[in-house]
Motif scaffolding. Structure first.
Motif, PDB file in Angstrom:
ATOM      1  N   HIS A  25      32.930  57.905  85.884  1.00  0.00           N
ATOM      2  CA  HIS A  25      32.221  57.238  84.844  1.00  0.00           C
ATOM      3  C   HIS A  25      32.936  56.007  84.248  1.00  0.00           C
ATOM      4  O   HIS A  25      34.228  55.943  84.546  1.00  0.00           O
ATOM      5  CB  HIS A  25      32.156  58.308  83.569  1.00  0.00           C
ATOM      6  N   PRO A  26      32.106  54.927  83.544  1.00  0.00           N
ATOM      7  CA  PRO A  26      32.814  53.624  83.570  1.00  0.00           C
ATOM      8  C   PRO A  26      34.069  53.752  82.652  1.00  0.00           C
ATOM      9  O   PRO A  26      35.044  52.905  82.837  1.00  0.00           O
ATOM     10  CB  PRO A  26      31.754  52.864  82.475  1.00  0.00           C
ATOM     11  N   ALA A  27      34.185  54.897  81.734  1.00  0.00           N
ATOM     12  CA  ALA A  27      35.418  54.827  80.807  1.00  0.00           C
ATOM     13  C   ALA A  27      36.637  55.117  81.769  1.00  0.00           C
ATOM     14  O   ALA A  27      37.775  55.065  81.210  1.00  0.00           O
ATOM     15  CB  ALA A  27      35.194  56.147  79.666  1.00  0.00           C
ATOM     16  N   ARG A  63      35.597  67.259  72.956  1.00  0.00           N
ATOM     17  CA  ARG A  63      35.585  67.153  74.314  1.00  0.00           C
ATOM     18  C   ARG A  63      34.496  66.068  74.560  1.00  0.00           C
ATOM     19  O   ARG A  63      34.065  65.598  75.551  1.00  0.00           O
ATOM     20  CB  ARG A  63      35.010  68.290  74.805  1.00  0.00           C
ATOM     21  N   LEU A  64      34.009  65.424  73.497  1.00  0.00           N
ATOM     22  CA  LEU A  64      32.628  64.558  73.578  1.00  0.00           C
ATOM     23  C   LEU A  64      32.957  63.152  73.950  1.00  0.00           C
ATOM     24  O   LEU A  64      32.148  62.414  74.412  1.00  0.00           O
ATOM     25  CB  LEU A  64      31.848  64.561  72.382  1.00  0.00           C
ATOM     26  N   ALA A  65      34.197  62.751  73.665  1.00  0.00           N
ATOM     27  CA  ALA A  65      34.549  61.377  74.020  1.00  0.00           C
ATOM     28  C   ALA A  65      34.316  60.896  75.218  1.00  0.00           C
ATOM     29  O   ALA A  65      34.851  61.775  76.228  1.00  0.00           O
ATOM     30  CB  ALA A  65      36.149  61.055  73.462  1.00  0.00           C
ATOM     31  N   TYR A  66      33.924  59.789  75.504  1.00  0.00           N
ATOM     32  CA  TYR A  66      33.764  59.369  76.987  1.00  0.00           C
ATOM     33  C   TYR A  66      34.954  59.310  77.705  1.00  0.00           C
ATOM     34  O   TYR A  66      35.835  58.839  77.104  1.00  0.00           O
ATOM     35  CB  TYR A  66      32.809  58.065  76.860  1.00  0.00           C
ATOM     36  N   GLY A  67      35.040  59.907  78.780  1.00  0.00           N
ATOM     37  CA  GLY A  67      35.973  59.670  79.439  1.00  0.00           C
ATOM     38  C   GLY A  67      37.113  60.793  79.319  1.00  0.00           C
ATOM     39  O   GLY A  67      38.011  60.744  80.333  1.00  0.00           O
ATOM     40  N   ALA A  68      36.727  61.560  78.650  1.00  0.00           N
ATOM     41  CA  ALA A  68      37.756  62.809  78.317  1.00  0.00           C
ATOM     42  C   ALA A  68      37.376  63.930  79.183  1.00  0.00           C
ATOM     43  O   ALA A  68      37.639  64.948  78.613  1.00  0.00           O
ATOM     44  CB  ALA A  68      37.719  63.144  76.635  1.00  0.00           C
ATOM     45  N   PRO A  82      27.696  54.192  79.610  1.00  0.00           N
ATOM     46  CA  PRO A  82      28.965  55.123  79.530  1.00  0.00           C
ATOM     47  C   PRO A  82      28.535  56.437  79.900  1.00  0.00           C
ATOM     48  O   PRO A  82      29.346  56.994  80.329  1.00  0.00           O
ATOM     49  CB  PRO A  82      29.329  54.908  78.054  1.00  0.00           C
ATOM     50  N   HIS A  83      27.212  56.658  79.839  1.00  0.00           N
ATOM     51  CA  HIS A  83      26.984  58.507  80.183  1.00  0.00           C
ATOM     52  C   HIS A  83      26.549  58.535  81.696  1.00  0.00           C
ATOM     53  O   HIS A  83      26.326  59.555  82.060  1.00  0.00           O
ATOM     54  CB  HIS A  83      25.737  58.912  79.190  1.00  0.00           C
ATOM     55  N   LEU A  84      26.606  57.612  82.242  1.00  0.00           N
ATOM     56  CA  LEU A  84      26.045  57.402  83.631  1.00  0.00           C
ATOM     57  C   LEU A  84      27.217  57.162  84.533  1.00  0.00           C
ATOM     58  O   LEU A  84      28.088  56.434  84.527  1.00  0.00           O
ATOM     59  CB  LEU A  84      25.017  56.467  83.855  1.00  0.00           C
TER      60      LEU A  84
END
Lengths: 242, 228
Positions: free
Chosen positions: A133-135, B222-227, A90-92
């Motif tokens: 990003h994947p999300a 702000r840390l949530a993924y995709g946000a 998810p971080h890439l």
């Protein structure tokens, strides 16, 4: 290409795999189906060593896997795997997801890895999304990235562990289309799936599992039209009722 | 009671030099603590029983004794230990700064280890499988895939711990080091300006920590993924 010989495995007193044997030829597409808890996922995960085995052995393209074999690095380079829950990093970015193993495992240059990744992402129809990003992608798109990520290592065999089970119905086909394309190009594929339409039209053979055993092995058409075992008949009657 | 503002003004340069040492301890404590703590976290998660037991024992020991005691230990016992090991029989002076840096890294690592470990545990097991299936070595998997996710998942807690660390640096006054509080104490006693000095450092600690905690609060959103 893949020889599974008398493989057994237990979790404590529960035997998940009972003396399973199967043989899969190069270029063949095999679907493993059966009721939940029948050991399908466990069996497919033994093929790349994600699950260890208690007895028996597995040969994959000349690599011998047995209970005492612990170094499976070479095996994993030639076997790609796609998971039910995608498991993208998810971080890439999408591009980095597809390049990371190329640069770290195969030691490809960054430029070569990116070129490969771009062409694979184009092949699965995601050229427009490489910087995301994947999300930010839908489930179907994520799963196609996961397929590209696995293909990036030029595997000889692709394993699919229920690749469409976590998807919304309208996204199932985009993933199955990619898999069908892959099959047409001659990839050796083993798929655990409940997509019986895919199994019937794309698979060469079906392995039917129940209670940790491979109960029946048959050509796909024959399996659906005339299952031999009672357990397969009961299973098909249940899933094809609607 | 009169508050003499000119006493604060004339003390400012010395207080700032104390604040600078406080910042140094914090930076060394955070950096060394997170590096050593991450190694401890990986060791605790290791399948090797000996490695995980040793790491667990270390973490539990450090978390069960007060920081002030560890400062004393390192300051008073380590010189004797080095003297004994070099067979000279005499204690070897280590110096207050070095003592403090070493102590904070050793002590804070135990806390950071637990936070980083929680970060690793928050990653879905499927991520480990994906790394394995791609043939990534353990080292590569941890460096490129697992550690970045673990840190990201616990970043607010890591920063909160760092704020606590910043405050804990004031304990170094027990070995007469001149951190922010130490500087204030020295001037307060020299000039008899206890009220001015302790109020001033109180305000400095408050401003730094409150600003940092507000930053953490913002970051969480702000840390949530995709946000992004």
């Amino acid at each position: 290409m893949i020889e599974i010989n008398s493989v057994s495995k237990s979790y404590g007193s529960f035997q998940v795999l009972k003396n399973c044997s199967a043989s899969i030829a190069r270029g063949e597409v095999v679907v493993i189906c059966g009721p939940s808890g029948s050991g399908k996922s466990t069996l497919i995960k033994t093929v790349n060593g994600l699950e260890t085995i208690d007895s028996g052995e597995i040969n994959v393209g000349g690599f011998r896997l047995a209970p005492e074999v612990t170094n499976v690095a070479a095996l994993r380079r030639s076997v790609g795997m796609v998971f039910q829950s995608f498991e993208l990093f998810p971080h890439l970015t999408v591009l980095s997801n597809v390049t990371i193993a190329q640069t770290k495992v195969l030691k490809r240059s960054k430029a070569a890895a990116e070129e490969k990744a771009r062409s694979l992402l184009a092949r699965v129809g995601l050229s427009a999304h490489i910087a995301k990003h994947p999300a930010q992608l839908s489930g179907g798109q994520q799963q196609r990235v996961a397929i590209a990520r696995a293909l990036a290592l030029d595997p000889e065999v692709m394993l699919f562990d229920e690749p469409t089970s976590a998807l919304d119905p309208e996204m199932v086909n985009e993933v199955l289309d990619v898999m069908t394309g892959l099959a047409r190009q001659g990839m050796t594929m083993v798929c655990v799936t409940h997509e019986m339409g895919f199994a019937r039209s794309v698979a060469n053979r079906v392995l039917f599992m129940d209670g940790g055993e491979i109960v029946e092995t048959a050509a796909a058409a024959a399996f659906f039209d005339a299952p031999r075992s009672e357990r397969a008949k009961a299973f098909l009657a249940k899933i094809l009722k609607h | 009671m009169m508050v003499d503002l000119s006493a604060i003004a004339s003390a400012t340069p010395y207080l700032l030099s104390g604040l600078w040492f406080t910042v140094q301890i914090t930076v060394v404590g955070v950096t060394g603590g997170i590096v050593f703590g991450s190694l401890l976290a990986v060791a605790r998660l290791s399948r090797n029983r000996l490695v995980s037991t040793l790491a667990t024992a270390y973490v539990n020991l450090m978390r069960s004794i007060p920081l002030i005691l560890v400062i004393f230990w390192v300051f008073f016992l380590v010189p004797w230990a080095i003297g004994w090991m070099t067979r000279s029989g005499r204690p070897v002076a280590v110096g207050a700064s070095l003592t403090i840096f070493v102590t904070f890294v050793l002590f804070e690592a135990a806390y950071y280890a637990e936070i980083v470990r929680a970060g690793f545990r928050s990653i879905s097991p499927g991520q480990y499988s994906a790394c394995e299936a791609l043939g990534l070595s353990k080292f590569h998997a941890y460096i490129y895939i697992l550690f970045p996710q673990a840190i990201r998942n616990v970043l607010p807690i890591l920063l909160t711990q760092t704020i606590v660390l910043f405050q804990d640096t004031s304990l170094v006054y027990v070995i007469s080091a001149t951190d922010l509080l130490g500087a204030a104490t020295k001037i307060a006693q020299r000039d008899g300006r206890l009220v001015e000095m302790y109020l001033t450092v109180g305000v400095i600690y408050f401003v730094v920590c409150y600003a940092a905690s507000q930053f953490v609060k913002q970051l969480q959103g702000r840390l949530a993924y995709g946000a992004r």
